[in-house]
Design a protein around this motif. Structure first.
Motif, PDB file in Angstrom:
ATOM      1  N   ARG A  14      -8.555  10.841   3.814  1.00  0.00           N
ATOM      2  CA  ARG A  14      -7.584  10.165   4.687  1.00  0.00           C
ATOM      3  C   ARG A  14      -7.289   8.754   4.188  1.00  0.00           C
ATOM      4  NH1 ARG A  14      -5.754  12.685   9.669  1.00  0.00           N
ATOM      5  NH2 ARG A  14      -6.542  14.784   9.352  1.00  0.00           N
ATOM      6  N   THR A  15      -8.279   8.067   3.688  1.00  0.00           N
ATOM      7  CA  THR A  15      -8.033   6.716   3.174  1.00  0.00           C
ATOM      8  C   THR A  15      -7.156   6.768   1.940  1.00  0.00           C
ATOM      9  OG1 THR A  15     -10.099   6.779   1.919  1.00  0.00           O
ATOM     10  CG2 THR A  15     -10.178   5.752   4.099  1.00  0.00           C
ATOM     11  N   GLN A  16      -7.313   7.786   1.114  1.00  0.00           N
ATOM     12  CA  GLN A  16      -6.444   7.929  -0.054  1.00  0.00           C
ATOM     13  C   GLN A  16      -5.003   8.190   0.386  1.00  0.00           C
ATOM     14  OE1 GLN A  16      -8.300  11.018  -2.348  1.00  0.00           O
ATOM     15  NE2 GLN A  16      -9.835   9.638  -3.232  1.00  0.00           N
ATOM     16  N   ASP A  17      -4.840   9.034   1.406  1.00  0.00           N
ATOM     17  CA  ASP A  17      -3.498   9.292   1.931  1.00  0.00           C
ATOM     18  C   ASP A  17      -2.894   8.012   2.521  1.00  0.00           C
ATOM     19  OD1 ASP A  17      -3.730  11.925   1.205  1.00  0.00           O
ATOM     20  OD2 ASP A  17      -4.298  12.632   3.222  1.00  0.00           O
ATOM     21  N   ALA A  18      -3.703   7.264   3.222  1.00  0.00           N
ATOM     22  CA  ALA A  18      -3.225   6.015   3.805  1.00  0.00           C
ATOM     23  C   ALA A  18      -2.833   5.029   2.704  1.00  0.00           C
ATOM     24  CB  ALA A  18      -4.295   5.397   4.703  1.00  0.00           C
ATOM     25  N   GLY A  19      -3.579   5.004   1.610  1.00  0.00           N
ATOM     26  CA  GLY A  19      -3.249   4.131   0.479  1.00  0.00           C
ATOM     27  C   GLY A  19      -1.914   4.513  -0.151  1.00  0.00           C
ATOM     28  N   LYS A  20      -1.669   5.824  -0.270  1.00  0.00           N
ATOM     29  CA  LYS A  20      -0.393   6.290  -0.826  1.00  0.00           C
ATOM     30  C   LYS A  20       0.773   5.906   0.083  1.00  0.00           C
ATOM     31  CE  LYS A  20      -2.311  10.170  -3.397  1.00  0.00           C
ATOM     32  NZ  LYS A  20      -2.387  11.636  -3.519  1.00  0.00           N
ATOM     33  N   GLN A  22       0.835   3.417   2.199  1.00  0.00           N
ATOM     34  CA  GLN A  22       0.987   1.966   2.115  1.00  0.00           C
ATOM     35  C   GLN A  22       1.739   1.577   0.841  1.00  0.00           C
ATOM     36  OE1 GLN A  22       0.172  -0.133   4.473  1.00  0.00           O
ATOM     37  NE2 GLN A  22       0.785  -1.955   3.337  1.00  0.00           N
ATOM     38  N   GLU A  23       1.420   2.212  -0.266  1.00  0.00           N
ATOM     39  CA  GLU A  23       2.089   1.925  -1.536  1.00  0.00           C
ATOM     40  C   GLU A  23       3.576   2.278  -1.455  1.00  0.00           C
ATOM     41  OE1 GLU A  23       1.809   3.167  -6.256  1.00  0.00           O
ATOM     42  OE2 GLU A  23       0.230   3.770  -4.865  1.00  0.00           O
ATOM     43  N   LYS A  24       3.895   3.408  -0.837  1.00  0.00           N
ATOM     44  CA  LYS A  24       5.299   3.808  -0.669  1.00  0.00           C
ATOM     45  C   LYS A  24       6.056   2.791   0.183  1.00  0.00           C
ATOM     46  CE  LYS A  24       4.903   8.797  -1.258  1.00  0.00           C
ATOM     47  NZ  LYS A  24       5.059  10.117  -0.641  1.00  0.00           N
ATOM     48  N   LEU A  25       5.407   2.306   1.237  1.00  0.00           N
ATOM     49  CA  LEU A  25       6.055   1.316   2.091  1.00  0.00           C
ATOM     50  C   LEU A  25       6.328   0.018   1.325  1.00  0.00           C
ATOM     51  CD1 LEU A  25       4.150   1.767   5.475  1.00  0.00           C
ATOM     52  CD2 LEU A  25       6.528   2.370   4.960  1.00  0.00           C
ATOM     53  N   GLN A  26       5.381  -0.414   0.498  1.00  0.00           N
ATOM     54  CA  GLN A  26       5.582  -1.617  -0.297  1.00  0.00           C
ATOM     55  C   GLN A  26       6.700  -1.426  -1.313  1.00  0.00           C
ATOM     56  OE1 GLN A  26       1.755  -2.459  -1.966  1.00  0.00           O
ATOM     57  NE2 GLN A  26       1.045  -3.621  -0.180  1.00  0.00           N
ATOM     58  N   GLN A  27       6.712  -0.260  -1.956  1.00  0.00           N
ATOM     59  CA  GLN A  27       7.766   0.014  -2.926  1.00  0.00           C
ATOM     60  C   GLN A  27       9.129   0.083  -2.242  1.00  0.00           C
ATOM     61  OE1 GLN A  27       6.630   3.577  -4.966  1.00  0.00           O
ATOM     62  NE2 GLN A  27       5.218   2.508  -6.364  1.00  0.00           N
ATOM     63  N   GLN A  28       9.164   0.656  -1.052  1.00  0.00           N
ATOM     64  CA  GLN A  28      10.424   0.757  -0.324  1.00  0.00           C
ATOM     65  C   GLN A  28      10.952  -0.629   0.035  1.00  0.00           C
ATOM     66  OE1 GLN A  28      12.143   3.557   0.131  1.00  0.00           O
ATOM     67  NE2 GLN A  28      13.780   2.370   1.027  1.00  0.00           N
ATOM     68  N   SER A  29      10.072  -1.535   0.446  1.00  0.00           N
ATOM     69  CA  SER A  29      10.542  -2.887   0.771  1.00  0.00           C
ATOM     70  C   SER A  29      11.047  -3.601  -0.481  1.00  0.00           C
ATOM     71  CB  SER A  29       9.433  -3.692   1.449  1.00  0.00           C
ATOM     72  OG  SER A  29       8.367  -3.914   0.546  1.00  0.00           O
ATOM     73  N   GLN A  30      10.396  -3.375  -1.631  1.00  0.00           N
ATOM     74  CA  GLN A  30      10.869  -3.970  -2.880  1.00  0.00           C
ATOM     75  C   GLN A  30      12.228  -3.395  -3.272  1.00  0.00           C
ATOM     76  OE1 GLN A  30       7.723  -3.239  -5.671  1.00  0.00           O
ATOM     77  NE2 GLN A  30       6.500  -4.992  -5.005  1.00  0.00           N
ATOM     78  N   ILE A  31      12.392  -2.093  -3.101  1.00  0.00           N
ATOM     79  CA  ILE A  31      13.675  -1.454  -3.401  1.00  0.00           C
ATOM     80  C   ILE A  31      14.764  -2.009  -2.487  1.00  0.00           C
ATOM     81  CG2 ILE A  31      14.920   0.747  -3.268  1.00  0.00           C
ATOM     82  CD1 ILE A  31      12.317   2.099  -4.209  1.00  0.00           C
TER      83      ILE A  31
END
Length: 100
Positions: A14-20, A22-31
């Motif tokens: 679950r923590t790995q899924d949460a990390g993924k 979180q990473e998608k959310l950060q990338q989306q804000s950068q995009i």
């Protein structure tokens, strides 16, 4: 609070899924930010060129008015000079008397 071995087996994936996520959310804000910056750059470029076009148009109108005013002024001067030549002076004669 201690975790049992079975709970750790569920918690680690679950923590790995949460990390993924979180990473998608950060990338989306950068995009989103890069997209907004590109749109703003395009808008500022469009505004800059439209202002230049407007300034050129204003300058052309100003030049056209100056040319027309200069032409009108020259015509008035020519008309005025012609009127001066055609006007008879009230006390000067038209002929010169040399008989003296």
């Amino acid at each position: 609070m201690s975790l049992k071995l079975i709970e750790l087996q569920v918690a680690i994936p679950r923590t790995q899924d949460a990390g993924k996520v979180q990473e998608k959310l950060q990338q989306q804000s950068q995009i989103n930010q890069s997209h907004a910056a590109a749109i703003e750059k395009e808008r500022s470029e469009r505004n800059r060129t439209s202002v230049e076009k407007q300034e050129r148009t204003d300058k052309q109108q100003f030049d056209d008015r100056n040319r027309s005013n200069a032409h009108h002024h020259q015509q008035n001067r020519q008309t005025h000079d012609q009127e001066k030549e055609n006007v008879k002076h009230p006390y000067k004669g038209q002929r010169i008397d040399f008989s003296g």
